[in-house]
Design an enzyme around this catalytic site. Sequence first.
Site, mmCIF file in Angstrom:
data_model
loop_
_atom_site.group_PDB
_atom_site.id
_atom_site.type_symbol
_atom_site.label_atom_id
_atom_site.label_comp_id
_atom_site.label_asym_id
_atom_site.label_seq_id
_atom_site.Cartn_x
_atom_site.Cartn_y
_atom_site.Cartn_z
ATOM 1 N N ARG A 23 -83.236 -52.373 27.147
ATOM 2 C CA ARG A 23 -82.651 -51.382 26.237
ATOM 3 C C ARG A 23 -82.174 -50.203 27.065
ATOM 4 O O ARG A 23 -81.259 -50.305 27.843
ATOM 5 C CB ARG A 23 -83.690 -50.933 25.199
ATOM 6 C CG ARG A 23 -83.899 -51.894 24.079
ATOM 7 C CD ARG A 23 -85.225 -51.681 23.411
ATOM 8 N NE ARG A 23 -86.295 -51.952 24.360
ATOM 9 C CZ ARG A 23 -87.576 -52.031 24.060
ATOM 10 N NH1 ARG A 23 -87.973 -51.802 22.840
ATOM 11 N NH2 ARG A 23 -88.469 -52.300 24.978
ATOM 12 N N SER A 45 -90.949 -52.114 19.006
ATOM 13 C CA SER A 45 -92.073 -52.341 18.091
ATOM 14 C C SER A 45 -92.847 -51.046 17.876
ATOM 15 O O SER A 45 -93.290 -50.750 16.766
ATOM 16 C CB SER A 45 -92.997 -53.419 18.648
ATOM 17 O OG SER A 45 -92.284 -54.621 18.807
ATOM 18 N N HIS A 62 -85.730 -58.252 19.353
ATOM 19 C CA HIS A 62 -86.266 -59.473 19.975
ATOM 20 C C HIS A 62 -85.432 -60.689 19.559
ATOM 21 O O HIS A 62 -85.105 -61.542 20.368
ATOM 22 C CB HIS A 62 -87.713 -59.730 19.530
ATOM 23 C CG HIS A 62 -88.716 -58.730 20.022
ATOM 24 N ND1 HIS A 62 -89.581 -58.077 19.193
ATOM 25 C CD2 HIS A 62 -89.006 -58.293 21.272
ATOM 26 C CE1 HIS A 62 -90.367 -57.289 19.899
ATOM 27 N NE2 HIS A 62 -90.036 -57.389 21.169
ATOM 28 N N LYS A 87 -107.147 -54.890 24.563
ATOM 29 C CA LYS A 87 -106.319 -53.995 23.742
ATOM 30 C C LYS A 87 -106.009 -54.680 22.431
ATOM 31 O O LYS A 87 -105.587 -55.831 22.416
ATOM 32 C CB LYS A 87 -104.976 -53.723 24.451
ATOM 33 C CG LYS A 87 -104.992 -52.560 25.400
ATOM 34 C CD LYS A 87 -103.553 -52.079 25.575
ATOM 35 C CE LYS A 87 -103.262 -51.747 27.026
ATOM 36 N NZ LYS A 87 -101.851 -51.868 27.350
HETATM 37 P P1 ADP Z 1 -93.539 -55.209 26.051
HETATM 38 O O1 ADP Z 1 -94.910 -54.967 25.550
HETATM 39 O O2 ADP Z 1 -93.497 -55.881 27.382
HETATM 40 O O3 ADP Z 1 -92.623 -54.035 25.952
HETATM 41 P P2 ADP Z 1 -92.145 -56.174 23.818
HETATM 42 O O4 ADP Z 1 -92.648 -57.082 22.759
HETATM 43 O O5 ADP Z 1 -91.962 -54.759 23.422
HETATM 44 O O6 ADP Z 1 -93.009 -56.304 25.093
HETATM 45 O O7 ADP Z 1 -90.745 -56.720 24.342
HETATM 46 C C1 ADP Z 1 -90.623 -57.960 24.969
HETATM 47 C C2 ADP Z 1 -89.290 -58.001 25.653
HETATM 48 O O8 ADP Z 1 -88.260 -57.819 24.696
HETATM 49 C C3 ADP Z 1 -89.083 -56.909 26.706
HETATM 50 O O9 ADP Z 1 -88.283 -57.438 27.741
HETATM 51 C C4 ADP Z 1 -88.335 -55.861 25.968
HETATM 52 O O10 ADP Z 1 -87.554 -55.070 26.829
HETATM 53 C C5 ADP Z 1 -87.471 -56.719 25.071
HETATM 54 N N1 ADP Z 1 -87.058 -55.998 23.896
HETATM 55 C C6 ADP Z 1 -87.814 -55.389 22.975
HETATM 56 N N2 ADP Z 1 -87.069 -54.790 22.031
HETATM 57 C C7 ADP Z 1 -85.772 -55.026 22.376
HETATM 58 C C8 ADP Z 1 -84.507 -54.655 21.828
HETATM 59 N N3 ADP Z 1 -84.416 -53.888 20.750
HETATM 60 N N4 ADP Z 1 -83.390 -55.079 22.459
HETATM 61 C C9 ADP Z 1 -83.492 -55.830 23.585
HETATM 62 N N5 ADP Z 1 -84.649 -56.200 24.165
HETATM 63 C C10 ADP Z 1 -85.772 -55.803 23.569
#
Ligand code: ADP
Length: 165
Positions: A91, A129, A18, A42
Amino acid sequence: MERLAVYPGSFDPITNGHLDIIKRGLRFFDKLIILVAYNPNKSGLFSVEERMELIRQVVGDDARIRVDSFSGLLVNYVRDNGAAVILRGLRALSDFEYEFQMALINRRLNRDIETVFLMTGYKWFYTSSNLIKEAAGHGGSVRGLVPEIVLQRLQEKYADSFKKG
Ligand code: ADP
């Protein structure tokens, strides 16, 4: 004109993946709102307040960044906050289909708002995450994949849950 983007996600918790998107996003947006988008039905590992607090600690004092939370229709939040861009990270190929669907529905809902994607840095390709929680929950080390403060909080969370049985 100031270029403002909204970077929405669960951020449960914030990872180095992130952070990479945030840092790179700030190269072409003047301001970013990091938005903890949540579903009230949730519950995550961290509460919405804890997630926001962790983000604030990790990004530090940066006037270009605002941290907020929201549980409604994303395009309405974006419009109401004077932004026109949703920032997302990509990703693996597996992200693509979901992100594509979200971008299309959001554009249908509001044609003035565009979704912009940044490819992940290669180091964070497999950092999500969910995987972080899974590994940390089983006692695996996730050092290097999350900021130090997140590492500590994860350890505390799982220590509590082990104690509770
Ligand atoms: P969601 O619940 O929508 O997956 P996340 O908190 O997991 O939300 O992720 C928010 C955004 O950050 C999404 O666009 C996700 O693809 C991106 N993201 C999460 N982890 C990474 C990473 N390791 N590299 C690039 N983008 C990421």
